[in-house]
Design an enzyme around this catalytic site. Structure first.
Site, PDB file in Angstrom:
ATOM      1  N   HIS A 162     -31.657   0.832 -17.384  1.00 45.95           N
ATOM      2  CA  HIS A 162     -31.516   2.076 -16.601  1.00 45.95           C
ATOM      3  C   HIS A 162     -31.019   3.222 -17.490  1.00 45.95           C
ATOM      4  O   HIS A 162     -31.409   4.373 -17.292  1.00 45.95           O
ATOM      5  CB  HIS A 162     -30.513   1.894 -15.458  1.00 45.95           C
ATOM      6  CG  HIS A 162     -31.086   1.327 -14.188  1.00 45.95           C
ATOM      7  ND1 HIS A 162     -32.077   1.949 -13.469  1.00 45.95           N
ATOM      8  CD2 HIS A 162     -30.770   0.209 -13.484  1.00 45.95           C
ATOM      9  CE1 HIS A 162     -32.357   1.223 -12.387  1.00 45.95           C
ATOM     10  NE2 HIS A 162     -31.569   0.163 -12.367  1.00 45.95           N
TER      11      HIS A 162
ATOM     12  N   CYS B 278     -33.837  -4.008  -7.305  1.00 46.28           N
ATOM     13  CA  CYS B 278     -33.154  -2.823  -7.817  1.00 46.28           C
ATOM     14  C   CYS B 278     -32.826  -1.915  -6.641  1.00 46.28           C
ATOM     15  O   CYS B 278     -33.687  -1.664  -5.799  1.00 46.28           O
ATOM     16  CB  CYS B 278     -34.045  -2.088  -8.817  1.00 46.28           C
ATOM     17  SG  CYS B 278     -33.262  -0.625  -9.522  1.00 46.28           S
ATOM     18  N   LEU B 279     -31.604  -1.421  -6.600  1.00 52.30           N
ATOM     19  CA  LEU B 279     -31.193  -0.529  -5.510  1.00 52.30           C
ATOM     20  C   LEU B 279     -32.002   0.763  -5.520  1.00 52.30           C
ATOM     21  O   LEU B 279     -32.077   1.446  -4.495  1.00 52.30           O
ATOM     22  CB  LEU B 279     -29.693  -0.231  -5.618  1.00 52.30           C
ATOM     23  CG  LEU B 279     -28.786  -1.457  -5.412  1.00 52.30           C
ATOM     24  CD1 LEU B 279     -27.342  -1.124  -5.761  1.00 52.30           C
ATOM     25  CD2 LEU B 279     -28.885  -1.976  -3.984  1.00 52.30           C
TER      26      LEU B 279
ATOM     27  N   GLN C 293     -28.375   5.948 -11.691  1.00 48.06           N
ATOM     28  CA  GLN C 293     -28.757   5.673 -10.302  1.00 48.06           C
ATOM     29  C   GLN C 293     -27.948   6.502  -9.302  1.00 48.06           C
ATOM     30  O   GLN C 293     -28.349   6.648  -8.150  1.00 48.06           O
ATOM     31  CB  GLN C 293     -28.557   4.185  -9.967  1.00 48.06           C
ATOM     32  CG  GLN C 293     -29.523   3.279 -10.709  1.00 48.06           C
ATOM     33  CD  GLN C 293     -29.293   1.823 -10.340  1.00 48.06           C
ATOM     34  OE1 GLN C 293     -28.397   1.176 -10.866  1.00 48.06           O
ATOM     35  NE2 GLN C 293     -30.086   1.314  -9.414  1.00 48.06           N
TER      36      GLN C 293
ATOM     37  N   GLY D 232     -25.082  -4.985  -9.669  1.00 51.21           N
ATOM     38  CA  GLY D 232     -24.937  -4.105 -10.824  1.00 51.21           C
ATOM     39  C   GLY D 232     -25.303  -2.692 -10.416  1.00 51.21           C
ATOM     40  O   GLY D 232     -25.949  -2.482  -9.379  1.00 51.21           O
TER      41      GLY D 232
ATOM     42  N   HIS E 250     -30.728  -5.422 -17.264  1.00 58.38           N
ATOM     43  CA  HIS E 250     -31.331  -4.544 -16.247  1.00 58.38           C
ATOM     44  C   HIS E 250     -30.577  -3.207 -16.211  1.00 58.38           C
ATOM     45  O   HIS E 250     -31.199  -2.142 -16.137  1.00 58.38           O
ATOM     46  CB  HIS E 250     -31.274  -5.273 -14.892  1.00 58.38           C
ATOM     47  CG  HIS E 250     -31.690  -4.493 -13.687  1.00 58.38           C
ATOM     48  ND1 HIS E 250     -32.758  -4.851 -12.897  1.00 58.38           N
ATOM     49  CD2 HIS E 250     -31.151  -3.382 -13.101  1.00 58.38           C
ATOM     50  CE1 HIS E 250     -32.868  -3.978 -11.893  1.00 58.38           C
ATOM     51  NE2 HIS E 250     -31.896  -3.084 -11.990  1.00 58.38           N
ATOM     52  N   GLU E 251     -29.238  -3.267 -16.295  1.00 56.78           N
ATOM     53  CA  GLU E 251     -28.434  -2.031 -16.240  1.00 56.78           C
ATOM     54  C   GLU E 251     -28.601  -1.208 -17.519  1.00 56.78           C
ATOM     55  O   GLU E 251     -28.699   0.025 -17.461  1.00 56.78           O
ATOM     56  CB  GLU E 251     -26.949  -2.347 -16.004  1.00 56.78           C
ATOM     57  CG  GLU E 251     -26.634  -3.141 -14.744  1.00 56.78           C
ATOM     58  CD  GLU E 251     -27.345  -2.653 -13.502  1.00 56.78           C
ATOM     59  OE1 GLU E 251     -27.687  -1.467 -13.435  1.00 56.78           O
ATOM     60  OE2 GLU E 251     -27.581  -3.482 -12.598  1.00 56.78           O
TER      61      GLU E 251
HETATM   62  O1  GNR Z   1     -28.383  -5.814  -6.907  1.00 54.05           O
HETATM   63  C1  GNR Z   1     -29.172  -6.048  -7.831  1.00 54.05           C
HETATM   64  N1  GNR Z   1     -29.683  -7.307  -7.956  1.00 54.05           N
HETATM   65  C2  GNR Z   1     -30.366  -7.735  -9.086  1.00 54.05           C
HETATM   66  C3  GNR Z   1     -31.048  -8.944  -9.001  1.00 54.05           C
HETATM   67  C4  GNR Z   1     -31.728  -9.443 -10.095  1.00 54.05           C
HETATM   68  C5  GNR Z   1     -31.722  -8.741 -11.278  1.00 54.05           C
HETATM   69  C6  GNR Z   1     -31.065  -7.521 -11.371  1.00 54.05           C
HETATM   70  C7  GNR Z   1     -30.383  -7.030 -10.279  1.00 54.05           C
HETATM   71  S1  GNR Z   1     -29.519  -5.530 -10.404  1.00 54.05           S
HETATM   72  C8  GNR Z   1     -29.583  -4.971  -8.749  1.00 54.05           C
HETATM   73  C9  GNR Z   1     -28.754  -3.704  -8.582  1.00 54.05           C
HETATM   74  C10 GNR Z   1     -29.377  -2.593  -9.384  1.00 54.05           C
HETATM   75  O2  GNR Z   1     -30.350  -1.978  -9.069  1.00 54.05           O
HETATM   76  N2  GNR Z   1     -28.822  -2.332 -10.540  1.00 54.05           N
HETATM   77  O3  GNR Z   1     -29.337  -1.392 -11.343  1.00 54.05           O
HETATM   78 NI    NI Z   2     -31.484  -1.367 -10.872  1.00 51.30          NI
END
Ligand code: GNR
Ligand code: NI
Length: 179
Positions: free
Chosen positions: A140, A94-95, A51, A46, A136-137
């Site tokens: 953000h 999270c990236l 980001q 995601g 999660h997105e």
């Molecule tokens: O790549 C991602 N893996 C992930 C694993 C578990 C829960 C959420 C994520 S999202 C993350 C990519 C990211 O930072 N998206 O904002």
């Molecule tokens: Ni993230």
């Protein structure tokens, strides 16, 4: 398409609230496409526009595994219109918090309303990792990182390490001289 640089914490742009998209036009579609390319290259499942430094309510998601048919979603103005009472725990990454992971509890199933790449209103019901990733997105877009769902102790430990790594990366000569 273009691969975009991904911001890492701590960065004030990751703590801001993103603005709704008025209409999914050519420029928003280009952002969505660039975000998918950036996400696949990372690799991640995601990515949210903040980001990559764009404070717009745009996210992309694809939780298909390697070797499976890709299942990309591109969403503008995503909104949770229903969440389950039941929670699920996932080990999140999270990236923007590279190399750090932590367990987060979120509603196990959701229904999300959004504008697709054609500017059409759509709804999607999701569960499992897809439900977790969409939440999660959306976080953000409101300046919330997964560590904000963890204890202050764990959060500060992770953020301190990232800050230290960032300082060493930005000022290698200074760090070497100072140590
Ligand atoms: O790549 C991602 N893996 C992930 C694993 C578990 C829960 C959420 C994520 S999202 C993350 C990519 C990211 O930072 N998206 O904002
Ligand atoms: Ni993230």
């Amino acid at each position: 398409m273009a691969k975009l640089p991904i911001l890492t914490a701590p960065d004030p742009r990751l703590k801001q609230k993103a603005k709704p998209v008025e209409r999914v036009d050519e420029s928003v579609r280009r952002l969505m496409d660039d975000m998918l390319e950036t996400m696949y290259a990372a690799p991640g499942i995601g990515l949210a526009a903040p980001q990559v430094g764009a404070l717009k309510r745009v996210i992309v998601v694809d939780v298909a595994r390697e070797g499976e048919e890709p299942q990309p979603f591109q969403m503008a103005n995503p909104e949770l219109v229903w969440v389950s009472d039941e929670d699920a725990n996932y080990e999140e990454g999270c990236l923007s918090l590279p190399d750090h992971y932590g367990e987060v509890a979120r509603p196990a199933a959701i229904r999300v309303r959004y504008l697709d790449a054609q500017d059409e209103i759509r709804e999607l019901q999701a569960e499992g990792i897809l439900a977790t990733c969409i939440q999660h997105e959306i976080d953000h877009l409101d300046g919330i990182l997964f560590v904000d769902h963890m204890s202050a102790l764990k959060r500060n430990m992770i953020l301190r390490k990232l800050l230290k790594a960032k300082k060493q990366h930005a000022l290698p000569a200074y760090s070497a001289a100072a140590s």
